[in-house]
Design a protein around this motif. Structure first.
Motif, PDB file in Angstrom:
ATOM      1  N   VAL A 174       5.945   6.356  19.188  1.00 60.41           N
ATOM      2  CA  VAL A 174       4.648   5.618  19.189  1.00 60.41           C
ATOM      3  C   VAL A 174       3.806   6.030  18.623  1.00 60.41           C
ATOM      4  O   VAL A 174       3.100   5.383  17.820  1.00 60.41           O
ATOM      5  CB  VAL A 174       4.455   5.470  20.784  1.00 60.41           C
ATOM      6  CG1 VAL A 174       3.153   4.909  20.737  1.00 60.41           C
ATOM      7  CG2 VAL A 174       5.345   4.964  21.578  1.00 60.41           C
ATOM      8  N   THR A 175       3.448   7.503  18.457  1.00 67.09           N
ATOM      9  CA  THR A 175       2.231   8.225  17.812  1.00 67.09           C
ATOM     10  C   THR A 175       2.638   7.853  16.274  1.00 67.09           C
ATOM     11  O   THR A 175       1.756   7.508  15.571  1.00 67.09           O
ATOM     12  CB  THR A 175       2.344   9.684  17.897  1.00 67.09           C
ATOM     13  OG1 THR A 175       2.255   9.811  19.411  1.00 67.09           O
ATOM     14  CG2 THR A 175       1.491  10.281  17.231  1.00 67.09           C
ATOM     15  N   VAL A 176       3.850   8.220  15.795  1.00 70.86           N
ATOM     16  CA  VAL A 176       4.154   7.810  14.236  1.00 70.86           C
ATOM     17  C   VAL A 176       4.159   6.404  13.971  1.00 70.86           C
ATOM     18  O   VAL A 176       3.433   6.276  12.725  1.00 70.86           O
ATOM     19  CB  VAL A 176       5.590   8.474  13.993  1.00 70.86           C
ATOM     20  CG1 VAL A 176       5.748   8.012  12.608  1.00 70.86           C
ATOM     21  CG2 VAL A 176       5.611  10.067  14.069  1.00 70.86           C
ATOM     22  N   GLY A 177       4.620   5.511  15.024  1.00 67.12           N
ATOM     23  CA  GLY A 177       4.670   4.157  14.646  1.00 67.12           C
ATOM     24  C   GLY A 177       3.304   3.601  14.511  1.00 67.12           C
ATOM     25  O   GLY A 177       2.857   2.770  13.943  1.00 67.12           O
ATOM     26  N   LEU A 178       1.986   4.324  15.386  1.00 70.39           N
ATOM     27  CA  LEU A 178       0.750   3.591  15.236  1.00 70.39           C
ATOM     28  C   LEU A 178      -0.075   3.804  13.746  1.00 70.39           C
ATOM     29  O   LEU A 178      -0.806   3.189  13.694  1.00 70.39           O
ATOM     30  CB  LEU A 178      -0.061   4.445  16.364  1.00 70.39           C
ATOM     31  CG  LEU A 178       0.329   3.814  17.717  1.00 70.39           C
ATOM     32  CD1 LEU A 178      -0.472   4.613  18.810  1.00 70.39           C
ATOM     33  CD2 LEU A 178      -0.244   2.412  17.881  1.00 70.39           C
ATOM     34  N   ILE A 179       0.862   4.734  13.120  1.00 71.25           N
ATOM     35  CA  ILE A 179       0.154   4.925  11.599  1.00 71.25           C
ATOM     36  C   ILE A 179       0.378   3.514  10.865  1.00 71.25           C
ATOM     37  O   ILE A 179      -0.865   3.018  10.453  1.00 71.25           O
ATOM     38  CB  ILE A 179       0.986   6.050  10.952  1.00 71.25           C
ATOM     39  CG1 ILE A 179       1.059   7.408  11.556  1.00 71.25           C
ATOM     40  CG2 ILE A 179       0.751   6.013   9.511  1.00 71.25           C
ATOM     41  CD1 ILE A 179       1.660   8.270  10.798  1.00 71.25           C
TER      42      ILE A 179
ATOM     43  N   GLN B 297      -2.588  -0.333   9.107  1.00 68.18           N
ATOM     44  CA  GLN B 297      -2.328  -1.141   8.029  1.00 68.18           C
ATOM     45  C   GLN B 297      -2.503  -0.250   6.882  1.00 68.18           C
ATOM     46  O   GLN B 297      -3.302  -0.412   5.757  1.00 68.18           O
ATOM     47  CB  GLN B 297      -3.229  -2.082   7.882  1.00 68.18           C
ATOM     48  CG  GLN B 297      -3.097  -3.136   9.189  1.00 68.18           C
ATOM     49  CD  GLN B 297      -4.165  -4.367   8.710  1.00 68.18           C
ATOM     50  OE1 GLN B 297      -4.086  -4.846   7.870  1.00 68.18           O
ATOM     51  NE2 GLN B 297      -4.695  -4.829   9.856  1.00 68.18           N
ATOM     52  N   ILE B 298      -1.812   0.892   6.385  1.00 63.77           N
ATOM     53  CA  ILE B 298      -1.774   1.845   5.611  1.00 63.77           C
ATOM     54  C   ILE B 298      -1.302   1.277   4.270  1.00 63.77           C
ATOM     55  O   ILE B 298      -0.245   0.527   4.425  1.00 63.77           O
ATOM     56  CB  ILE B 298      -1.351   3.231   5.659  1.00 63.77           C
ATOM     57  CG1 ILE B 298       0.240   2.932   5.959  1.00 63.77           C
ATOM     58  CG2 ILE B 298      -1.783   3.908   6.811  1.00 63.77           C
ATOM     59  CD1 ILE B 298       0.851   4.279   6.053  1.00 63.77           C
ATOM     60  N   ARG B 299      -1.916   1.420   3.136  1.00 57.15           N
ATOM     61  CA  ARG B 299      -1.057   0.922   1.848  1.00 57.15           C
ATOM     62  C   ARG B 299      -0.233   1.855   1.317  1.00 57.15           C
ATOM     63  O   ARG B 299      -0.251   3.103   1.760  1.00 57.15           O
ATOM     64  CB  ARG B 299      -2.537   0.556   0.926  1.00 57.15           C
ATOM     65  CG  ARG B 299      -3.263  -0.642   1.441  1.00 57.15           C
ATOM     66  CD  ARG B 299      -4.730  -0.259   0.602  1.00 57.15           C
ATOM     67  NE  ARG B 299      -5.320   0.712   0.840  1.00 57.15           N
ATOM     68  CZ  ARG B 299      -6.709   1.048   0.701  1.00 57.15           C
ATOM     69  NH1 ARG B 299      -7.362   0.086  -0.125  1.00 57.15           N
ATOM     70  NH2 ARG B 299      -7.358   1.969   1.036  1.00 57.15           N
TER      71      ARG B 299
END
Length: 254
Positions: free
Chosen positions: A193-198, A202-204
């Motif tokens: 969950v924590t990594v997925g929230l990255i 909406q990082i490019r």
């Protein structure tokens, strides 16, 4: 498989997963997708979930490290008790004294050469070790003191035998992993969950953002590996050692 290889594979896999998801998301994003329009509530939730998970990871690492320290204390207590038995029987007749000391040396030798490997490989103590410690107990309890001086030493000897037996039982209980399965489920789920929230931010696909996301995933993988490595005090990573036995019984490892 080497533990360092496991760590390298885990961290590498975490980086690759983050990179793959970033690339896939970039190619599937619509033309009107604007990474700068991340809602403030998502940023707040991401921050709070990251903080909570960091606290959970810290508590887990502290717990397994403390369990390792307690396991080492059991070894120290057992070795000290056996050494006291070996020294206190000097007031007994030579034949009784030598027999008890031989039994203590046989038990310690078995622990540091055979039982320790069994604990590391199979996660339990040996029946032979239990028999040898029982022989030490019977050697102490079956002797009837003949003088007041021997009678005064008798009860302290029994106390040391009890201390050694109790420490051995605690050592046997500490061979199993300390983290229950439900905790591992929470840790792994929290990592996902924590990594997925990255990606909710909406990082490019810029080099800087991809590197930071990959390093964050690798850090989570490293911390989980650290917990797993410390989870078995006698078999993985920085383990509890038999040094207290070897320090008090230098000939035991020969």
């Amino acid at each position: 498989m080497s533990e360092w290889l496991v760590l390298a594979l885990a961290m590498g896999a975490a980086c690759l997963v983050v990179l793959a998801v970033t690339v896939v998301r970039h190619h599937t994003a619509g033309e009107d997708d604007d990474p700068s329009e991340t809602p403030d509530v998502i940023e707040y939730m991401t921050m709070m979930i990251g903080v909570v998970y960091a606290i959970v990871l810290g508590l887990a690492i502290a717990g397994v490290w403390e369990a390792r320290g307690v396991a080492q204390d059991h070894v120290q207590t057992e070795a000290n008790a056996l050494h006291e038995i070996s020294e206190r029987v000097r007031v007994y007749p030579p034949d009784v004294r030598d027999r008890i000391r031989d039994d203590v040396n046989a038990y310690v030798g078995h622990v540091v050469t055979t039982e320790w490997k069994t604990m590391a490989d199979d996660g339990h103590v040996t029946e032979r070790g239990t028999e040898l410690l029982a022989r030490v107990r019977y050697g102490v309890t079956d002797y009837e003191p003949r003088t007041d001086f021997q009678a005064q030493a008798y009860q302290p000897l029994l106390d040391q035998v009890t201390a050694a037996d109790t420490a051995r039982g605690a050592r046997a209980d500490s061979t199993a992993p300390t983290m229950p399965g439900v905790v591992w489920f929470g840790l792994i789920s929290g990592a996902v969950v924590t990594v997925g929230l990255i990606f909710a931010l909406q990082i490019r696909r810029t080099l800087r953002e991809v590197i930071l996301a990959g390093l964050f995933g690798a850090l989570i993988a490293f911390l989980l590996f650290l917990i797993w490595d410390f989870d078995a005090p006698y078999s993985r990573g920085i383990t509890a050692s038999a040094d207290p036995f070897l320090a008090l019984f230098p000939k035991a490892g020969g």
